[in-house]
Design a protein around this motif. Structure first.
Motif, mmCIF file in Angstrom:
data_model
loop_
_atom_site.group_PDB
_atom_site.id
_atom_site.type_symbol
_atom_site.label_atom_id
_atom_site.label_comp_id
_atom_site.label_asym_id
_atom_site.label_seq_id
_atom_site.Cartn_x
_atom_site.Cartn_y
_atom_site.Cartn_z
ATOM 1 N N THR A 141 4.979 16.049 11.031
ATOM 2 C CA THR A 141 4.402 16.818 9.933
ATOM 3 C C THR A 141 5.167 18.131 9.787
ATOM 4 O OG1 THR A 141 2.817 18.074 11.281
ATOM 5 C CG2 THR A 141 2.130 15.890 10.514
ATOM 6 N N PHE A 191 1.972 8.615 11.174
ATOM 7 C CA PHE A 191 2.503 9.005 9.866
ATOM 8 C C PHE A 191 3.677 8.125 9.418
ATOM 9 C CE2 PHE A 191 0.414 13.162 10.781
ATOM 10 C CZ PHE A 191 -0.314 13.278 9.603
ATOM 11 N N PRO A 192 4.673 7.901 10.281
ATOM 12 C CA PRO A 192 5.838 7.120 9.835
ATOM 13 C C PRO A 192 5.532 5.672 9.455
ATOM 14 C CG PRO A 192 6.372 8.395 11.803
ATOM 15 C CD PRO A 192 4.882 8.452 11.628
ATOM 16 N N ALA A 206 3.141 3.942 5.298
ATOM 17 C CA ALA A 206 3.589 3.214 4.103
ATOM 18 C C ALA A 206 3.603 1.708 4.355
ATOM 19 C CB ALA A 206 4.974 3.695 3.675
ATOM 20 N N THR A 253 -3.760 11.286 5.142
ATOM 21 C CA THR A 253 -2.380 11.734 5.251
ATOM 22 C C THR A 253 -2.177 13.056 4.514
ATOM 23 O OG1 THR A 253 -0.080 10.998 4.984
ATOM 24 C CG2 THR A 253 -1.623 10.405 3.225
ATOM 25 N N PHE A 258 4.152 12.501 2.622
ATOM 26 C CA PHE A 258 3.852 11.068 2.662
ATOM 27 C C PHE A 258 3.069 10.607 1.427
ATOM 28 C CE2 PHE A 258 4.287 12.612 7.012
ATOM 29 C CZ PHE A 258 5.301 11.786 7.469
ATOM 30 N N ARG A 282 5.612 10.134 -1.381
ATOM 31 C CA ARG A 282 6.494 8.998 -1.098
ATOM 32 C C ARG A 282 5.793 7.668 -1.360
ATOM 33 N NH1 ARG A 282 9.029 11.045 4.706
ATOM 34 N NH2 ARG A 282 10.348 12.719 3.867
#
Length: 232
Positions: A30, A164-165, A168, A181, A185, A188
């Motif tokens: 973050t 987080f990564p 998606a 989130t 992000f 994206r």
């Protein structure tokens, strides 16, 4: 070469080496730890005689354990994770500030909902599987607070941990109905057409609490008073 000269050279080499002992700073992916990231990239730590390296931590709630195991010396736990760790008996201390809630950061926080799921009001989260970047971490606790204020029982929502990564990918696969989130992000995933914002719960709460601060074990901080001062 005389013994005195050898000892003199050794002392000269040892002092800088000790001053440059590596400090590992552990943070999740973050922007809240941006101050440390910038200090590493721009040589600010190095200018103060510190050899610092950033270490990615997948889930924020893992940071206190990483500090106490000495995998990292300084961590960026969220305020909720820090307080719960200390309340649970872990001897941690905060050594510097990192980020606080404000109108800009609050707007960046969102519950992002995958395609095919419709969220019109808080009660629509009942029965949904919601991914949080750490159970009892900051975004999770905020969302629970928001649900309570909206009259929704948090126990009616199925929370799971999602880093987080990987948000998606898990949204795209339908592994969860929504994720808690923040930017970048949100943008994206929106641009990728994976879903939409279901709630800007951070903005609705409008709080001014600390988000993340830099923490260390009390033992390390007391043994490295000069280092802590340089870190600040």
């Amino acid at each position: 070469m005389s013994a005195g000269l050898v000892l003199g050279m050794s002392a000269g080499l040892t002092a800088p080496a000790l001053a440059q002992a590596k400090i590992q700073i552990g943070c999740t992916a973050t922007s809240d730890c941006a101050s440390a990231m910038v200090a590493v990239d721009e040589g600010i730590f190095r200018k103060h005689g510190l050899n610092v390296e950033m270490t990615p931590i997948a889930i924020n709630s893992n940071i206190p354990a990483a500090i106490l195991s000495n995998s990292i010396q300084v961590g960026g736990p969220t305020s909720t994770v820090f307080l719960q760790a200390v309340d649970g008996g872990l001897d941690l201390v905060a050594i510097a500030g990192a980020s606080v809630m404000n109108p800009t950061s609050n707007t960046a926080i969102a519950a992002f909902v995958r395609n095919g799921i419709t969220i019109k009001d808080p009660k629509d989260f009942i029965g949904k599987k919601v991914g949080a970047p750490g159970l009892n971490a900051f975004l999770h606790v905020l969302f629970v607070k928001w649900l309570v204020e909206k009259g929704v029982d948090p126990k009616s929502v199925n929370f799971v941990e999602v880093t987080f990564p990987t948000m998606a990918d898990i949204i795209k696969s339908g592994g969860v109905d929504a994720v808690l989130t923040a930017e970048p992000f949100v943008t994206r995933m929106s641009n990728a057409g994976l879903g939409s914002v279901g709630a800007r719960y951070g903005a609705e709460l409008g709080r001014t609490d600390p988000i993340i601060f830099y923490a260390a074990s009390r033992d390390w901080a007391e043994k490295n008073v000069a280092t802590v001062k340089k870190f600040r």
